[in-house]
Write a protein that holds these residues in place. Structure first.
Motif, PDB file in Angstrom:
ATOM      1  N   VAL A  46       0.839  -1.200   0.000  1.00 31.73           N
ATOM      2  CA  VAL A  46       0.000   0.000   0.000  1.00 31.73           C
ATOM      3  C   VAL A  46       0.875   1.252   0.000  1.00 31.73           C
ATOM      4  N   MET A  47       1.891   1.270   0.855  1.00 32.37           N
ATOM      5  CA  MET A  47       2.770   2.440   0.945  1.00 32.37           C
ATOM      6  C   MET A  47       3.577   2.621  -0.338  1.00 32.37           C
ATOM      7  N   LEU A  48       4.054   1.528  -0.919  1.00 30.96           N
ATOM      8  CA  LEU A  48       4.786   1.627  -2.178  1.00 30.96           C
ATOM      9  C   LEU A  48       3.897   2.227  -3.262  1.00 30.96           C
ATOM     10  N   SER A  49       2.663   1.780  -3.314  1.00 29.30           N
ATOM     11  CA  SER A  49       1.717   2.284  -4.306  1.00 29.30           C
ATOM     12  C   SER A  49       1.420   3.766  -4.083  1.00 29.30           C
ATOM     13  N   GLN A  50       1.165   4.149  -2.842  1.00 28.21           N
ATOM     14  CA  GLN A  50       0.869   5.541  -2.528  1.00 28.21           C
ATOM     15  C   GLN A  50       2.034   6.462  -2.866  1.00 28.21           C
ATOM     16  N   ARG A  51       3.250   5.971  -2.689  1.00 31.36           N
ATOM     17  CA  ARG A  51       4.444   6.780  -2.939  1.00 31.36           C
ATOM     18  C   ARG A  51       4.929   6.643  -4.386  1.00 31.36           C
ATOM     19  N   LYS A  52       4.227   5.798  -5.163  1.00 28.08           N
ATOM     20  CA  LYS A  52       4.618   5.532  -6.548  1.00 28.08           C
ATOM     21  C   LYS A  52       6.081   5.093  -6.622  1.00 28.08           C
ATOM     22  N   ALA A  53       6.449   4.209  -5.706  1.00 27.90           N
ATOM     23  CA  ALA A  53       7.817   3.701  -5.609  1.00 27.90           C
ATOM     24  C   ALA A  53       7.845   2.245  -6.068  1.00 27.90           C
ATOM     25  N   ARG A  54       9.006   1.821  -6.520  1.00 32.18           N
ATOM     26  CA  ARG A  54       9.161   0.436  -6.975  1.00 32.18           C
ATOM     27  C   ARG A  54       9.873  -0.390  -5.910  1.00 32.18           C
ATOM     28  N   SER A  55       9.459  -1.639  -5.810  1.00 37.14           N
ATOM     29  CA  SER A  55      10.061  -2.561  -4.845  1.00 37.14           C
ATOM     30  C   SER A  55      11.557  -2.689  -5.076  1.00 37.14           C
ATOM     31  N   LYS A  56      11.951  -2.745  -6.333  1.00 38.97           N
ATOM     32  CA  LYS A  56      13.364  -2.898  -6.678  1.00 38.97           C
ATOM     33  C   LYS A  56      14.190  -1.739  -6.129  1.00 38.97           C
ATOM     34  N   ASP A  57      13.668  -0.522  -6.238  1.00 34.71           N
ATOM     35  CA  ASP A  57      14.382   0.646  -5.730  1.00 34.71           C
ATOM     36  C   ASP A  57      14.461   0.632  -4.203  1.00 34.71           C
ATOM     37  N   LEU A  58      13.374   0.216  -3.556  1.00 34.05           N
ATOM     38  CA  LEU A  58      13.370   0.113  -2.094  1.00 34.05           C
ATOM     39  C   LEU A  58      14.380  -0.931  -1.626  1.00 34.05           C
ATOM     40  N   ALA A  59      14.392  -2.085  -2.269  1.00 32.07           N
ATOM     41  CA  ALA A  59      15.324  -3.145  -1.886  1.00 32.07           C
ATOM     42  C   ALA A  59      16.767  -2.669  -2.004  1.00 32.07           C
ATOM     43  N   ALA A  60      17.076  -1.950  -3.084  1.00 36.59           N
ATOM     44  CA  ALA A  60      18.439  -1.440  -3.272  1.00 36.59           C
ATOM     45  C   ALA A  60      18.789  -0.415  -2.198  1.00 36.59           C
ATOM     46  N   TYR A  61      17.858   0.466  -1.842  1.00 31.02           N
ATOM     47  CA  TYR A  61      18.096   1.488  -0.821  1.00 31.02           C
ATOM     48  C   TYR A  61      18.336   0.858   0.550  1.00 31.02           C
ATOM     49  N   VAL A  62      17.521  -0.147   0.867  1.00 28.13           N
ATOM     50  CA  VAL A  62      17.608  -0.785   2.183  1.00 28.13           C
ATOM     51  C   VAL A  62      18.815  -1.722   2.265  1.00 28.13           C
ATOM     52  N   GLY A  63      19.188  -2.302   1.129  1.00 26.40           N
ATOM     53  CA  GLY A  63      20.312  -3.231   1.125  1.00 26.40           C
ATOM     54  C   GLY A  63      19.885  -4.673   1.341  1.00 26.40           C
ATOM     55  N   ILE A  64      18.681  -5.011   0.883  1.00 23.65           N
ATOM     56  CA  ILE A  64      18.212  -6.394   0.951  1.00 23.65           C
ATOM     57  C   ILE A  64      17.866  -6.850  -0.460  1.00 23.65           C
ATOM     58  N   THR A  65      17.739  -8.147  -0.632  1.00 23.93           N
ATOM     59  CA  THR A  65      17.418  -8.666  -1.957  1.00 23.93           C
ATOM     60  C   THR A  65      15.942  -8.436  -2.267  1.00 23.93           C
ATOM     61  N   PRO A  66      15.612  -8.306  -3.546  1.00 27.30           N
ATOM     62  CA  PRO A  66      14.195  -8.200  -3.912  1.00 27.30           C
ATOM     63  C   PRO A  66      13.373  -9.398  -3.428  1.00 27.30           C
ATOM     64  N   ALA A  67      13.990 -10.569  -3.376  1.00 27.73           N
ATOM     65  CA  ALA A  67      13.289 -11.766  -2.895  1.00 27.73           C
ATOM     66  C   ALA A  67      12.930 -11.625  -1.413  1.00 27.73           C
ATOM     67  N   ASN A  68      13.860 -11.120  -0.606  1.00 23.38           N
ATOM     68  CA  ASN A  68      13.575 -10.926   0.821  1.00 23.38           C
ATOM     69  C   ASN A  68      12.533  -9.835   1.032  1.00 23.38           C
ATOM     70  N   LEU A  69      12.582  -8.794   0.209  1.00 23.90           N
ATOM     71  CA  LEU A  69      11.571  -7.740   0.308  1.00 23.90           C
ATOM     72  C   LEU A  69      10.192  -8.309  -0.043  1.00 23.90           C
ATOM     73  N   SER A  70      10.146  -9.175  -1.036  1.00 22.42           N
ATOM     74  CA  SER A  70       8.883  -9.806  -1.417  1.00 22.42           C
ATOM     75  C   SER A  70       8.317 -10.632  -0.264  1.00 22.42           C
ATOM     76  N   LEU A  71       9.175 -11.373   0.427  1.00 18.16           N
ATOM     77  CA  LEU A  71       8.725 -12.151   1.583  1.00 18.16           C
ATOM     78  C   LEU A  71       8.189 -11.243   2.682  1.00 18.16           C
ATOM     79  N   LEU A  72       8.849 -10.105   2.876  1.00 17.04           N
ATOM     80  CA  LEU A  72       8.386  -9.138   3.873  1.00 17.04           C
ATOM     81  C   LEU A  72       7.021  -8.584   3.480  1.00 17.04           C
TER      82      LEU A  72
END
Length: 70
Positions: free
Chosen positions: A9-35
């Protein structure tokens, strides 16, 4: 139901991509997906802090407690 993760919901509201968030946080896209799916047993505070920094939100915007039967 317990704790519900509203990260999508927050990603959608901020018009942000999961891939960009994962890179910023320093986790894999797969781990972000599990979260996002709520399939993790815990999240480190520093990870939660970086997610909140990237999305400009509070932890309560991402994690919501829903009682059984709601």
């Amino acid at each position: 139901m317990g704790i519900v993760v509203k990260l999508d919901v927050m990603l959608s509201q901020r018009k942000a991509r999961s891939k960009d968030l994962a890179a910023y946080v320093g986790i894999t896209p797969a781990n972000l997906s599990l979260l996002k799916q709520g399939k993790v047993r815990g999240v480190r505070f520093d990870t939660l802090q970086k997610i909140c920094e990237f999305l400009d939100c509070q932890p309560g915007d991402l994690l919501v407690h829903e009682a059984d039967g709601q």
